[in-house]
Design a protein around this motif. Structure first.
Motif, mmCIF file in Angstrom:
data_model
loop_
_atom_site.group_PDB
_atom_site.id
_atom_site.type_symbol
_atom_site.label_atom_id
_atom_site.label_comp_id
_atom_site.label_asym_id
_atom_site.label_seq_id
_atom_site.Cartn_x
_atom_site.Cartn_y
_atom_site.Cartn_z
ATOM 1 N N HIS A 1 0.853 -1.188 0.000
ATOM 2 C CA HIS A 1 0.000 0.000 0.000
ATOM 3 C C HIS A 1 0.888 1.236 0.000
ATOM 4 O O HIS A 1 1.832 1.327 0.792
ATOM 5 N N ILE B 1 -0.692 -5.714 0.854
ATOM 6 C CA ILE B 1 -2.124 -5.879 0.614
ATOM 7 C C ILE B 1 -2.397 -7.367 0.432
ATOM 8 O O ILE B 1 -1.704 -8.019 -0.348
ATOM 9 N N ARG C 1 -5.763 -7.194 -3.889
ATOM 10 C CA ARG C 1 -4.897 -6.333 -4.695
ATOM 11 C C ARG C 1 -5.591 -6.032 -6.022
ATOM 12 O O ARG C 1 -6.419 -6.815 -6.502
ATOM 13 N N MET C 2 -5.223 -4.919 -6.640
ATOM 14 C CA MET C 2 -5.805 -4.587 -7.941
ATOM 15 C C MET C 2 -5.414 -5.638 -8.973
ATOM 16 O O MET C 2 -6.195 -5.951 -9.877
ATOM 17 N N ASN D 1 -7.298 -0.689 -0.750
ATOM 18 C CA ASN D 1 -6.663 0.230 -1.702
ATOM 19 C C ASN D 1 -7.118 1.672 -1.480
ATOM 20 O O ASN D 1 -7.001 2.504 -2.373
#
Length: 277
Positions: free
Chosen positions: A81, A88, A93-94, A136
């Motif tokens: 992060h 994360i 997570r993205m 996030n």
């Protein structure tokens, strides 16, 4: 394409791609959601972090290329992060949004949903979204866990109510034929998910709207706290939560409807040929 074109001069904390063009922004976000970063080993992650520390301190070993630096930054940004510096969790997570979100989307699109299955899949989808939003979030301002749970409960409740409500309305619509009702039901997940996603973002990040977020200068120093920047950030995030589900919740039902229409047309043609013969 030469390496200098693919990997320009490294800039710490900046994007590798030109953010002044749509194509550059598209490539940037494709890089952000790259699922390959999920499988980075702990040793490789440590090497990436140390490489960036050497760059920042001006002690970079000779022979390190721009490609290695860009890759190191990509790996670090995908896992840590930016505000807290903490890892994360992988599902949130993205880069994990597609691999971990796809099974949930499949569940949302399952045919002949019951009330219980509708509630379960909407709950699971919004729980995943809530965790992604929280993990996030902009953490320059601390947010208590009580606010997180309040936002989570509100988001899940809105998702379930919207999905169940739309299903009930379709079932009670007498003017719809069974075939039309089945077709319309296939598209219910999108407005339900899109509306709930917006509620999710607004509820999970409402403290940013009331308190503002930190604004940084080009050197990464905090220069102010802005509510306007917070409103813009939350609005843009909410809009992406509407657009992102479209390809997976709108296109498959449309494709299935087209295939069924073609299948029925061919079946009628075959029947006609059989009658003539």
């Amino acid at each position: 394409m030469s390496e200098s074109t693919m990997y320009p001069q490294f800039r710490l904390g900046e994007s590798r791609f030109d953010q002044g063009s749509f194509y550059g922004r598209l490539r940037h976000f494709l890089d952000v959601i790259d699922p390959r970063t999920l499988f980075v080993s702990e040793s490789h992650l440590n090497k990436c972090v140390k490489l960036l520390e050497h760059y920042k301190d001006g002690t970079l070993p000779t022979g390190v290329t721009n490609a290695q630096l860009w890759e190191a930054q990509k790996v670090k940004q995908a896992i840590f992060h930016p505000d807290t510096g903490e890892k994360i969790p992988m599902p949130f997570r993205m880069s994990g949004y597609i691999p971990f979100g796809t099974p949930v989307v499949v569940g949302l699109l399952l045919p002949s949903q019951t009330l219980a299955s509708t509630i379960f899949w909407q709950w699971l989808n919004q729980s995943h979204n809530a965790c992604v939003n929280y993990c996030n979030r902009n953490a320059s301002k601390s947010t208590g866990m009580s606010k997180f749970f309040q936002g989570y409960l509100g988001a899940v409740s809105s998702a379930v109510m919207i999905a169940v409500g739309l299903n009930v309305l379709i079932q009670r619509a007498e003017r719809f034929s069974p075939a039309t009702r089945l077709l319309v039901q296939r598209f219910i997940p999108f407005p339900a998910v899109a509306s709930a996603n917006v509620c999710n973002v607004l509820l999970m990040r409402h403290s940013e709207l009331s308190e503002g977020i930190s604004v940084l200068d080009e050197h990464g120093n905090i220069v102010a706290t802005s509510k306007l920047a917070a409103r813009r950030a939350v609005l843009e995030t909410a809009m992406t939560r509407v657009v992102l589900p479209m390809p997976i919740l709108v296109l498959p039902p449309m494709l299935m409807a087209m295939l069924e229409s073609l299948s029925q047309t061919k079946l009628r043609v075959t029947d006609c040929h059989d009658d003539i013969s």
